[in-house]
Design a protein around this motif. Structure first.
Motif, short mmCIF file in Angstrom:
data_model
loop_
_atom_site.label_atom_id
_atom_site.label_comp_id
_atom_site.label_asym_id
_atom_site.label_seq_id
_atom_site.Cartn_x
_atom_site.Cartn_y
_atom_site.Cartn_z
N TRP A 1 -5.70 -1.25 6.10
CA TRP A 1 -4.35 -0.74 6.36
C TRP A 1 -4.27 0.74 6.03
O TRP A 1 -5.16 1.31 5.43
CB TRP A 1 -3.33 -1.53 5.54
N ALA A 2 -3.18 1.36 6.47
CA ALA A 2 -2.94 2.78 6.21
C ALA A 2 -1.51 2.96 5.71
O ALA A 2 -0.61 2.22 6.12
CB ALA A 2 -3.16 3.60 7.48
N LYS A 3 -1.32 3.93 4.85
CA LYS A 3 0.00 4.13 4.25
C LYS A 3 1.04 4.59 5.27
O LYS A 3 2.24 4.46 5.02
CB LYS A 3 -0.06 5.08 3.07
N ASN A 4 0.63 5.08 6.42
CA ASN A 4 1.59 5.47 7.44
C ASN A 4 1.79 4.39 8.51
O ASN A 4 2.41 4.64 9.53
CB ASN A 4 1.15 6.79 8.09
N CYS A 5 1.30 3.19 8.25
CA CYS A 5 1.44 2.06 9.18
C CYS A 5 2.57 1.15 8.69
O CYS A 5 2.37 0.36 7.76
CB CYS A 5 0.13 1.30 9.27
N GLY B 1 3.94 -1.40 10.11
CA GLY B 1 3.63 -2.81 10.34
C GLY B 1 2.73 -3.38 9.25
O GLY B 1 2.89 -4.53 8.82
N CYS B 2 1.77 -2.55 8.80
CA CYS B 2 0.88 -2.97 7.72
C CYS B 2 1.69 -3.24 6.45
O CYS B 2 1.54 -4.29 5.81
CB CYS B 2 -0.15 -1.88 7.42
N ILE B 3 2.52 -2.29 6.10
CA ILE B 3 3.31 -2.40 4.87
C ILE B 3 4.30 -3.56 4.97
O ILE B 3 4.50 -4.29 4.00
CB ILE B 3 4.00 -1.06 4.57
N ALA B 4 4.87 -3.78 6.14
CA ALA B 4 5.80 -4.89 6.33
C ALA B 4 5.12 -6.25 6.14
O ALA B 4 5.77 -7.23 5.79
CB ALA B 4 6.43 -4.81 7.72
N VAL C 1 -8.26 -9.01 0.46
CA VAL C 1 -8.65 -7.72 -0.09
C VAL C 1 -8.05 -6.67 0.83
O VAL C 1 -8.39 -6.61 2.02
CB VAL C 1 -10.19 -7.55 -0.16
N MET C 2 -7.13 -5.90 0.28
CA MET C 2 -6.46 -4.86 1.04
C MET C 2 -7.27 -3.57 0.90
O MET C 2 -7.48 -3.10 -0.21
CB MET C 2 -5.05 -4.67 0.51
N ILE C 3 -7.71 -3.01 2.01
CA ILE C 3 -8.59 -1.84 1.98
C ILE C 3 -7.90 -0.67 2.69
O ILE C 3 -7.40 -0.82 3.79
CB ILE C 3 -9.94 -2.16 2.64
N THR C 4 -7.91 0.46 2.00
CA THR C 4 -7.37 1.68 2.58
C THR C 4 -8.24 2.87 2.17
O THR C 4 -9.14 2.72 1.37
CB THR C 4 -5.90 1.89 2.13
N TYR C 5 -7.97 3.99 2.75
CA TYR C 5 -8.74 5.19 2.41
C TYR C 5 -8.19 5.86 1.19
O TYR C 5 -7.11 5.63 0.75
CB TYR C 5 -8.77 6.18 3.58
#
Length: 87
Positions: A55-59, A61-64, A83-87
């Motif tokens: 996921w990405a912090k600017n997504c 839909g991901c955050i929802a 496991v939530m993976i982001t940069y």
């Protein structure tokens, strides 16, 4: 669900890619937040279904999706690990 930030690394020079229907290649995660360990490998999840959610912090839909993922993780904690993976 345990990771807000994790970095996945392949097993040194063994750069095989995952294939549907085949065992996942070995990997390890580092810089894990919200888990009992700061690093983990594929072996740490043996006996559970493992879902890697990139996921990405600017997504939005991901955050929802986070509340639903958290609910599923709590209900299926003995059988499933997100496991939530982001940069």
């Amino acid at each position: 669900m345990f990771s807000v930030e994790a970095v996945a690394q392949t097993d040194n020079n063994n750069l095989s890619e995952p294939e549907v229907g085949k065992p996942c290649p070995p990997f390890f995660l580092k810089r894990i937040d919200y888990y009992t360990k700061k690093t983990a490998s594929l072996d740490d999840f043996e006996g559970k279904w493992l879902v890697l959610d990139f996921w990405a912090k600017n997504c939005s839909g991901c955050i929802a999706s986070f509340p639903a993922i958290k609910k599923e993780q709590q209900e299926l904690k003995d059988k499933l690990q997100f496991v939530m993976i982001t940069y």
